[in-house]
Design an enzyme around this catalytic site. Structure first.
Site, short mmCIF file in Angstrom:
data_model
loop_
_atom_site.label_atom_id
_atom_site.label_comp_id
_atom_site.label_asym_id
_atom_site.label_seq_id
_atom_site.Cartn_x
_atom_site.Cartn_y
_atom_site.Cartn_z
N ASP A 21 -4.25 10.09 4.54
CA ASP A 21 -4.48 11.02 5.64
C ASP A 21 -3.41 12.10 5.73
O ASP A 21 -2.28 11.93 5.27
CB ASP A 21 -4.54 10.26 6.97
N ASP A 69 0.82 -1.20 0.00
CA ASP A 69 0.00 0.00 0.00
C ASP A 69 0.86 1.26 0.00
O ASP A 69 0.48 2.28 -0.59
CB ASP A 69 -0.92 0.00 1.22
#
Length: 306
Positions: free
Chosen positions: A147, A72
């Site tokens: 984020d 990821d």
């Protein structure tokens, strides 16, 4: 969209398993008649390759699909640098969790064949843009798919800041910081901070306080079009960091203003046709599976209960 003729490969971690998957993927794609291009670092990983290295200036007109090989983290890095191009991304998972990279190494050729034949799901994901202003001048910018996190860096001391949403004062807080997450990032750092899991299709942003010095401070979910402003307390002795996707840092100072909002351009992620968000959560997060009751048994139980 399904006419993938020119395919770019991206990988930036020098691990044996990633290099092996890259070479397998190159063999499969070239033997299947696709034009394969390599990113510069990827070409260095592969070694003696005669494949062309793509030029970022002409990427949008020369590539139909970008395949990211790694975890990821590799996908997050690739998305931030490639979101300005209108090219879909597909991930081969050579990492740990794999919320963003779906193709399994053991089934790479078979899954890739189906995707390239048009059997896939296209998912639009938005990013967050962040900027830091000091005395009216922007001194740093960044972007994040998961984020944006305000935190004290290496210090263990709390910080003070004020939060505004769409120009309205929300609260002043003393804590270890704040996580501002997209739905894509809700299963990442925000989850470990006690935030809710949000479906990737939601147009929403979650704000998760980190160890707030009050029991009443809880995560807040706001609309995806919200303008978020964080004012770093002028009495702070710390110089908090603003970190995007856990990978890039921006330094702030007391009195700085941090502004966060949805990025105008979204990224298109490709998933295999069998992709299921809830199944991914069950597998990656260890949720309980079905109890094994078939339909006939379920009908009998319902008749007995009713």
């Amino acid at each position: 969209m399904t006419d993938f003729k020119h395919i770019a490969l991206v990988a930036n971690i020098q691990l044996p398993e990633i290099v092996d998957s890259l070479k397998r993927l190159i063999t499969f794609l070239t033997e299947s008649g696709y034009q394969v291009l390599l990113e510069q670092k990827t070409a260095e990983l592969v070694g003696d390759s005669q494949l062309p290295v793509f030029d970022s200036d002409s990427l949008e007109t020369s590539v139909d699909l970008i395949i990211v090989v790694g975890g990821d983290g590799s996908m997050l890095s690739a998305v931030r640098s490639l979101v300005r191009y209108d090219i879909p991304l597909l991930g081969v998972n050579r990492g740990r969790l794999g919320f963003l990279t779906d193709i399994l190494p053991d089934e790479m050729e078979s899954q890739m064949k189906r995707v390239l034949a048009g059997e896939f799901i296209l998912s639009s994901r938005f990013l967050l843009d962040v900027s830091i202003s000091r005395k009216g001048t922007v001194i740093g910018t960044g972007a994040a798919l998961n984020d944006v996190v305000l935190h004290p860096g290496k210090s263990v001391r709390m910080m003070e800041f004020e939060l505004y949403i769409d120009g309205q004062f929300v609260y002043s807080q003393c804590s270890d910081g704040l996580i501002v997450s997209t739905p894509t990032g809700s299963t990442a750092y925000a989850l470990s901070g006690g935030g809710p899991i949000m479906h990737p299709n939601l147009d929403a942003i979650v704000l998760v306080p980190m160890n707030p010095h009050t029991l009443s401070s809880r995560p807040i979910v706001v609309g995806g079009k919200s303008d978020i402003e964080i004012r770093v307390g002028s009495r702070n002795e710390l110089h908090p960091l603003v970190t995007c996707d856990g990978q890039t840092d921006l330094q702030s100072e007391p009195g700085d203003i941090i502004q966060i909002h949805k990025k105008a351009r979204q990224v298109q992620l490709i998933h295999p046709v069998a992709h299921n968000f809830y199944e991914t959560c069950r597998t990656k997060l260890g949720w309980g599976s079905r109890l094994g009751i078939d339909e006939r048994t379920s009908d009998r139980i319902n008749r007995l209960v009713n």
